[in-house]
Design an enzyme around this catalytic site. Structure first.
Site, PDB file in Angstrom:
ATOM      1  N   GLY A  84       5.207 -18.919   8.372  1.00 25.74           N
ATOM      2  CA  GLY A  84       6.156 -18.368   7.414  1.00 25.74           C
ATOM      3  C   GLY A  84       7.614 -18.532   7.822  1.00 25.74           C
ATOM      4  O   GLY A  84       8.473 -18.818   6.992  1.00 25.74           O
ATOM      5  N   GLU A 133       0.521 -28.411  35.922  1.00 24.90           N
ATOM      6  CA  GLU A 133      -0.046 -29.701  35.521  1.00 24.90           C
ATOM      7  C   GLU A 133      -0.948 -29.626  34.299  1.00 24.90           C
ATOM      8  O   GLU A 133      -1.012 -30.581  33.525  1.00 24.90           O
ATOM      9  CB  GLU A 133      -0.821 -30.324  36.696  1.00 24.90           C
ATOM     10  CG  GLU A 133       0.062 -30.723  37.871  1.00 24.90           C
ATOM     11  CD  GLU A 133       1.243 -31.599  37.463  1.00 24.90           C
ATOM     12  OE1 GLU A 133       1.107 -32.406  36.522  1.00 24.90           O
ATOM     13  OE2 GLU A 133       2.320 -31.466  38.087  1.00 24.90           O
ATOM     14  N   ARG A 152       0.841  -1.196   0.000  1.00 28.36           N
ATOM     15  CA  ARG A 152       0.000   0.000   0.000  1.00 28.36           C
ATOM     16  C   ARG A 152       0.876   1.246   0.000  1.00 28.36           C
ATOM     17  O   ARG A 152       1.966   1.232   0.589  1.00 28.36           O
ATOM     18  CB  ARG A 152      -0.904   0.006   1.245  1.00 28.36           C
ATOM     19  CG  ARG A 152      -2.053  -0.978   1.123  1.00 28.36           C
ATOM     20  CD  ARG A 152      -2.773  -1.129   2.431  1.00 28.36           C
ATOM     21  NE  ARG A 152      -1.950  -1.840   3.413  1.00 28.36           N
ATOM     22  CZ  ARG A 152      -2.325  -2.118   4.655  1.00 28.36           C
ATOM     23  NH1 ARG A 152      -3.505  -1.747   5.073  1.00 28.36           N
ATOM     24  NH2 ARG A 152      -1.524  -2.764   5.484  1.00 28.36           N
ATOM     25  N   HIS A 157      -5.169 -19.939   1.656  1.00 25.05           N
ATOM     26  CA  HIS A 157      -6.270 -20.474   2.464  1.00 25.05           C
ATOM     27  C   HIS A 157      -7.534 -20.258   1.631  1.00 25.05           C
ATOM     28  O   HIS A 157      -7.640 -19.265   0.907  1.00 25.05           O
ATOM     29  CB  HIS A 157      -6.328 -19.739   3.808  1.00 25.05           C
ATOM     30  CG  HIS A 157      -7.478 -20.138   4.699  1.00 25.05           C
ATOM     31  ND1 HIS A 157      -7.917 -21.444   4.828  1.00 25.05           N
ATOM     32  CD2 HIS A 157      -8.281 -19.397   5.508  1.00 25.05           C
ATOM     33  CE1 HIS A 157      -8.937 -21.473   5.683  1.00 25.05           C
ATOM     34  NE2 HIS A 157      -9.165 -20.249   6.111  1.00 25.05           N
ATOM     35  N   ASP A 180      -6.943 -12.881   5.974  1.00 25.43           N
ATOM     36  CA  ASP A 180      -8.117 -13.236   5.182  1.00 25.43           C
ATOM     37  C   ASP A 180      -9.214 -12.172   5.189  1.00 25.43           C
ATOM     38  O   ASP A 180      -9.753 -11.862   4.129  1.00 25.43           O
ATOM     39  CB  ASP A 180      -8.650 -14.605   5.640  1.00 25.43           C
ATOM     40  CG  ASP A 180      -7.613 -15.698   5.393  1.00 25.43           C
ATOM     41  OD1 ASP A 180      -7.374 -16.035   4.216  1.00 25.43           O
ATOM     42  OD2 ASP A 180      -7.007 -16.171   6.369  1.00 25.43           O
ATOM     43  N   GLU A 232       3.088 -28.462  31.194  1.00 26.18           N
ATOM     44  CA  GLU A 232       3.602 -29.761  30.769  1.00 26.18           C
ATOM     45  C   GLU A 232       3.078 -30.231  29.414  1.00 26.18           C
ATOM     46  O   GLU A 232       3.559 -31.221  28.857  1.00 26.18           O
ATOM     47  CB  GLU A 232       3.317 -30.822  31.846  1.00 26.18           C
ATOM     48  CG  GLU A 232       4.214 -30.607  33.056  1.00 26.18           C
ATOM     49  CD  GLU A 232       4.272 -31.804  33.987  1.00 26.18           C
ATOM     50  OE1 GLU A 232       3.924 -32.913  33.549  1.00 26.18           O
ATOM     51  OE2 GLU A 232       4.650 -31.622  35.144  1.00 26.18           O
TER      52      GLU A 232
HETATM   53  P1  NAD Z   1      -0.204 -11.792   8.202  1.00 26.93           P
HETATM   54  O1  NAD Z   1      -1.176 -11.394   9.255  1.00 26.93           O
HETATM   55  O2  NAD Z   1       1.173 -12.147   8.627  1.00 26.93           O
HETATM   56  O3  NAD Z   1      -0.127 -10.647   7.080  1.00 26.93           O
HETATM   57  C1  NAD Z   1       0.113  -9.369   7.470  1.00 26.93           C
HETATM   58  C2  NAD Z   1       0.562  -8.558   6.254  1.00 26.93           C
HETATM   59  O4  NAD Z   1      -0.524  -8.320   5.371  1.00 26.93           O
HETATM   60  C3  NAD Z   1       1.066  -7.226   6.696  1.00 26.93           C
HETATM   61  O5  NAD Z   1       2.431  -7.306   6.961  1.00 26.93           O
HETATM   62  C4  NAD Z   1       0.757  -6.361   5.505  1.00 26.93           C
HETATM   63  O6  NAD Z   1       1.830  -6.500   4.586  1.00 26.93           O
HETATM   64  C5  NAD Z   1      -0.462  -7.006   4.874  1.00 26.93           C
HETATM   65  N1  NAD Z   1      -1.753  -6.354   5.170  1.00 26.93           N
HETATM   66  C6  NAD Z   1      -2.402  -6.352   6.357  1.00 26.93           C
HETATM   67  N2  NAD Z   1      -3.582  -5.708   6.259  1.00 26.93           N
HETATM   68  C7  NAD Z   1      -3.670  -5.306   4.968  1.00 26.93           C
HETATM   69  C8  NAD Z   1      -4.644  -4.565   4.251  1.00 26.93           C
HETATM   70  N3  NAD Z   1      -5.778  -4.139   4.833  1.00 26.93           N
HETATM   71  N4  NAD Z   1      -4.394  -4.330   2.940  1.00 26.93           N
HETATM   72  C9  NAD Z   1      -3.259  -4.768   2.355  1.00 26.93           C
HETATM   73  N5  NAD Z   1      -2.314  -5.444   2.980  1.00 26.93           N
HETATM   74  C10 NAD Z   1      -2.505  -5.715   4.282  1.00 26.93           C
HETATM   75  O7  NAD Z   1      -0.873 -12.952   7.330  1.00 26.93           O
HETATM   76  P2  NAD Z   1      -0.422 -14.476   7.223  1.00 26.93           P
HETATM   77  O8  NAD Z   1      -0.572 -15.136   8.544  1.00 26.93           O
HETATM   78  O9  NAD Z   1       0.861 -14.544   6.495  1.00 26.93           O
HETATM   79  O10 NAD Z   1      -1.597 -15.028   6.295  1.00 26.93           O
HETATM   80  C11 NAD Z   1      -1.648 -14.754   4.911  1.00 26.93           C
HETATM   81  C12 NAD Z   1      -2.473 -15.828   4.249  1.00 26.93           C
HETATM   82  O11 NAD Z   1      -1.809 -17.079   4.423  1.00 26.93           O
HETATM   83  C13 NAD Z   1      -3.862 -15.993   4.829  1.00 26.93           C
HETATM   84  O12 NAD Z   1      -4.737 -16.356   3.777  1.00 26.93           O
HETATM   85  C14 NAD Z   1      -3.699 -17.164   5.786  1.00 26.93           C
HETATM   86  O13 NAD Z   1      -4.903 -17.864   6.021  1.00 26.93           O
HETATM   87  C15 NAD Z   1      -2.712 -18.005   5.016  1.00 26.93           C
HETATM   88  N6  NAD Z   1      -1.907 -18.955   5.796  1.00 26.93           N
HETATM   89  C16 NAD Z   1      -1.266 -18.537   6.927  1.00 26.93           C
HETATM   90  C17 NAD Z   1      -0.446 -19.426   7.612  1.00 26.93           C
HETATM   91  C18 NAD Z   1       0.305 -18.982   8.836  1.00 26.93           C
HETATM   92  O14 NAD Z   1       0.914 -19.837   9.481  1.00 26.93           O
HETATM   93  N7  NAD Z   1       0.363 -17.723   9.220  1.00 26.93           N
HETATM   94  C19 NAD Z   1      -0.289 -20.740   7.153  1.00 26.93           C
HETATM   95  C20 NAD Z   1      -0.925 -21.120   5.970  1.00 26.93           C
HETATM   96  C21 NAD Z   1      -1.739 -20.216   5.312  1.00 26.93           C
END
Ligand code: NAD
Ligand code: MG
Length: 330
Positions: free
Chosen positions: A135, A228, A49, A109, A84, A232
């Site tokens: 990530g 407990e 953004r 997702h 999401d 653990e």
């Molecule tokens: P996150 O919460 O880490 O993403 C945050 C980032 O999204 C911010 O750093 C910013 O760059 C951007 N962002 C936030 N709000 C925004 C907005 N309004 N407009 C534009 N950009 C914006 O997200 P995540 O956990 O990496 O999840 C991303 C996707 O991956 C989701 O669909 C999630 O379901 C999926 N997913 C996540 C994981 C996980 O372990 N975190 C695992 C598998 C899939």
């Protein structure tokens, strides 16, 4: 029925050669995807953004950051990797009607596609590549020459090459080194929601609290109840994670095992399972999704109130105090 699993030999990076991959969102998944794909020799641009503080970080990571509009305009594939609930607005504001012909939309997702919060035009490929890990691990394992297993799913395959695209992406992420399990948007979304509600987050938190409260209400010290019923857990979960319930049972005492197999089924019984079936039904018929979408539109009044109450639970105060004694946690 068992799922099909693909491996490195089934995937070809050449399927993404000369393509521009646009990563939207630079959080947990976004940063790991962008860096791994880049290091795999693919062309990556990160869309941010205007005025985002993240521009600097992307550049420090050696990647190209562009305003979302510019990144989307060049993209042959767009990965939606922001939270999401934020995705529909980003999609309708910056992507819908603005992407190149033949662009692939990729999700990690299935929620927004499965529940119709994002409805892409009929003439683009829509796929999912979802690492089964956070990530940081996606990035760390990639650097070690390994990978986190991924899911792949196809929602729309206009090009006829959607699966190849998904497998190439999973290979670029490192996931194909471990294995890529084929699923559908429906299955991934519904099982993911069920798992986090019934077992991982909801079920587990409720189990921990109920155990803690039972001991404290019976007059035992909250410190003992915390050790407990919460502390653990880590030892137990690590064993299960490494070798299933079998490995856990190999390491606990015979007394613990006898209590486990005779008392466990009384704690999680047919009543609990019936409730799990209800929870699953609410996921399947869209009631949960509709509740969550409306909650977000209302700016999360119940979400905030319920979580605030959770923060005030006595287990949090005791836990914080006891964790202060555990220098290895810092
Ligand atoms: P996150 O919460 O880490 O993403 C945050 C980032 O999204 C911010 O750093 C910013 O760059 C951007 N962002 C936030 N709000 C925004 C907005 N309004 N407009 C534009 N950009 C914006 O997200 P995540 O956990 O990496 O999840 C991303 C996707 O991956 C989701 O669909 C999630 O379901 C999926 N997913 C996540 C994981 C996980 O372990 N975190 C695992 C598998 C899939
Ligand atoms: Mg999940």
């Amino acid at each position: 029925m068992s799922a099909t699993i693909y491996y490195e030999k089934d995937a070809n990076l050449a399927d993404l050669k000369d393509k521009t991959l646009c990563v939207l969102g630079y959080g947990s998944q976004g940063r790991a995807h962008a860096r791994n794909l880049h290091d795999s020799g693919l062309k990556v641009v990160v869309g941010l953004r205007d005025g985002s503080a993240t521009f600097k970080q992307v550049e420090e990571d050696g990647l190209q950051a562009l305003p979302i509009t510019e990144a989307v305009a060049q993209a042959d594939l767009i990965s939606f990797l922001m939270p999401d609930p934020a995705q529909p607005e980003v999609y309708y504001r910056y992507v819908d009607g603005k992407m190149k012909k033949g662009c692939t939309l990729l999700f990690a997702h299935g929620f927004n596609i499965h529940y119709g919060q994002i409805t892409p035009p009929a003439d683009v490929d829509v796929i999912m590549v979802a690492p089964k890990g956070p990530g940081k691990i996606v990035r760390d394992l990639y650097e070690e020459g390994q990978g986190v297993p991924c899911l792949v799913a196809i929602h729309q395959d206009v090009s006829g090459a959607a699966l190849k695209t998904g497998l190439a992406y999973a290979l670029g992420l490192g996931g194909a080194r471990a294995g890529v399990v084929e699923t559908t948007f429906l299955e991934e979304t519904e099982t993911d929601l069920f798992g986090e509600q019934a077992v991982l987050c909801g079920g587990l938190a409720a189990l921990i609290k109920a155990g803690f409260e039972t001991l404290v209400e019976a007059g035992y010290a909250p410190e003992m109840a915390y050790f407990e019923c919460c502390h653990e857990l880590k030892l137990i979960i690590d064993l299960i994670y490494q070798g299933g319930l079998k490995k856990m049972r190999k390491f606990v005492s015979d007394t613990a095992k006898w209590g486990d197999v005779t008392r466990g089924p009384r704690v999680v019984d047919e009543y609990t399972k019936e409730e799990m079936r209800q929870i699953l039904a609410e996921i399947q018929d869209g009631r949960f999704a509709s509740e969550w979408v409306l909650e977000n539109q209302a700016k999360r009044p119940r979400y905030n109130a319920l979580l605030r109450r959770e923060d005030e639970h006595p287990i949090e105060e005791v836990g914080e105090r006891l964790r202060g004694m555990m220098s290895w946690l810092k």
